[in-house]
Write an enzyme that holds these catalytic residues in place. Structure first.
Site, short mmCIF file in Angstrom:
data_model
loop_
_atom_site.label_atom_id
_atom_site.label_comp_id
_atom_site.label_asym_id
_atom_site.label_seq_id
_atom_site.Cartn_x
_atom_site.Cartn_y
_atom_site.Cartn_z
N ASP A 11 8.64 17.96 0.45
CA ASP A 11 8.69 17.70 1.89
C ASP A 11 7.79 18.67 2.64
OD1 ASP A 11 10.46 15.57 1.55
OD2 ASP A 11 12.20 16.89 1.58
N LYS A 33 8.82 14.19 -5.97
CA LYS A 33 8.90 13.07 -5.04
C LYS A 33 7.90 13.28 -3.90
CE LYS A 33 12.21 12.53 -1.85
NZ LYS A 33 11.53 12.17 -0.58
N ASP A 60 8.17 7.70 -2.75
CA ASP A 60 9.31 7.34 -1.92
C ASP A 60 8.82 6.85 -0.55
OD1 ASP A 60 11.81 7.18 -0.68
OD2 ASP A 60 11.89 9.33 -0.25
N LYS A 62 9.78 3.55 0.55
CA LYS A 62 10.80 2.62 1.04
C LYS A 62 10.18 1.35 1.64
CE LYS A 62 13.94 6.43 2.23
NZ LYS A 62 12.99 7.56 2.01
N HIS A 64 9.38 -2.03 3.11
CA HIS A 64 10.26 -3.01 3.76
C HIS A 64 9.38 -3.84 4.69
CE1 HIS A 64 14.17 -3.69 6.33
NE2 HIS A 64 13.57 -4.82 5.98
N ASP A 65 8.96 -5.01 4.19
CA ASP A 65 8.05 -5.87 4.95
C ASP A 65 8.18 -7.28 4.38
OD1 ASP A 65 5.75 -6.83 6.48
OD2 ASP A 65 5.14 -4.73 6.62
N ILE A 66 7.29 -8.17 4.77
CA ILE A 66 7.35 -9.51 4.21
C ILE A 66 7.05 -9.43 2.70
CG2 ILE A 66 6.75 -10.56 6.41
CD1 ILE A 66 3.94 -11.03 5.29
N THR A 69 3.34 -8.74 1.41
CA THR A 69 2.85 -7.40 1.72
C THR A 69 3.48 -6.36 0.81
OG1 THR A 69 2.44 -7.97 4.03
CG2 THR A 69 2.73 -5.64 3.53
N THR A 119 21.09 8.55 3.24
CA THR A 119 22.17 9.54 3.19
C THR A 119 22.38 10.22 4.53
OG1 THR A 119 20.61 11.16 2.29
CG2 THR A 119 21.99 9.97 0.71
N ARG A 180 23.18 19.24 -2.72
CA ARG A 180 23.21 20.59 -2.18
C ARG A 180 24.07 21.48 -3.08
NH1 ARG A 180 19.64 18.82 0.29
NH2 ARG A 180 19.21 18.91 2.53
N GLN A 189 21.35 15.82 6.09
CA GLN A 189 22.12 14.98 5.17
C GLN A 189 23.58 14.92 5.61
OE1 GLN A 189 20.61 13.36 2.95
NE2 GLN A 189 18.79 14.48 2.33
N ARG A 210 14.74 21.10 -0.05
CA ARG A 210 14.66 22.45 0.50
C ARG A 210 15.38 23.53 -0.31
NH1 ARG A 210 15.19 19.74 6.41
NH2 ARG A 210 16.13 18.16 5.06
#
Length: 232
Positions: A11, A33, A60, A62, A64-66, A69, A119, A180, A189, A210
């Site tokens: 991150d 990731k 990662d 995610k 989310h489309d047609i 695509t 989450t 954690r 989270q 983290r």
């Protein structure tokens, strides 16, 4: 470890910082990731760089489309040599099937998992996104859609891992963020567990950010977590 179960969430906001961190860990200790922030900043080249260093990369994004695509995006991701990528189950079964079929046509075939609920969501927020209250029930329903579409597994919180393991069997891959250590800050989270608890309850892979990336000695933290979960 031949099959590390910890996936470190990179991150970071830029490629140089991510690469500097990666020099402090090894592929035997963890997978990595790459999420939306870092991918937007660094692009596909960073993913290829990490793969060239023999790290298994979980992309990662995610999707989310047609369906068309998402299928094309999954094909492009597979060409980067990633180990695993994800799509959002709320995109619906037709989209999930299109993603899975695209992966099956690829020369390199990564694992494909579906995101159920983030989450960061709690029960009170579900009506805001058009879902009835009952987080476990909604996660179970969405995981069933993912399995019916032929996905390898799902991303879920560790709180749902035991339920999904019982319902969908040992071959269904469960990837759990929200990990954690005792005493760690919760950050954003909501639904969390310790590494040992998550593995005990059925998680296959643990996404940890983290607590590892901000540690003075990330390799030592990873070694400690790996020792803990190895005996489970």
């Amino acid at each position: 470890m031949a099959d590390p179960r910890v996936i470190v969430a990179l991150d970071f906001t830029d490629a140089d910082t991510a690469k500097a961190f990666v020099k402090r860990v090894t592929p035997s200790r963890c997978r990595l990731k790459v999420g939306m922030e870092l991918f937007t900043a660094a692009g596909p080249g960073l993913v290829e760089h990490l793969a060239a260093r023999n790290f298994d990369v979980f992309l990662d994004l995610k999707y989310h489309d047609i369906p068309t695509t998402v299928a094309h995006a999954c094909s492009q991701a597979a060409e980067l040599g990633v180990w695993m990528l994800n799509v959002h189950v709320l995109g619906g079964k037709r989209m999930l099937v299109a993603a899975r079929e695209a992966i099956e046509r690829s020369k390199h075939r990564p694992l494909l998992v579906g995101v159920t609920l983030l989450t960061s969501h709690n029960d009170d927020e579900l009506p805001e996104i058009g879902l009835a209250r009952g987080t476990e029930r909604q996660v179970e329903r969405l995981a069933g859609i993912a399995q019916d579409a032929g996905l390898n597994g799902v991303v879920c919180s560790p709180l749902e891992a035991a339920l999904l393991r019982r319902r969908f069997g040992k071959e269904f891959v469960l990837v759990t963020p929200g990990i954690r250590q005792a005493g760690d800050a919760m950050d954003d989270q909501r639904r969390t567990r310790t590494p040992v608890d998550a593995v005990t309850e059925g998680a296959d892979y643990l996404v940890i950010g983290r607590p590892v990336t901000r540690a003075p000695d990330p390799a030592a933290v990873l070694d400690a977590i790996n020792r803990e979960i190895l005996i489970r």
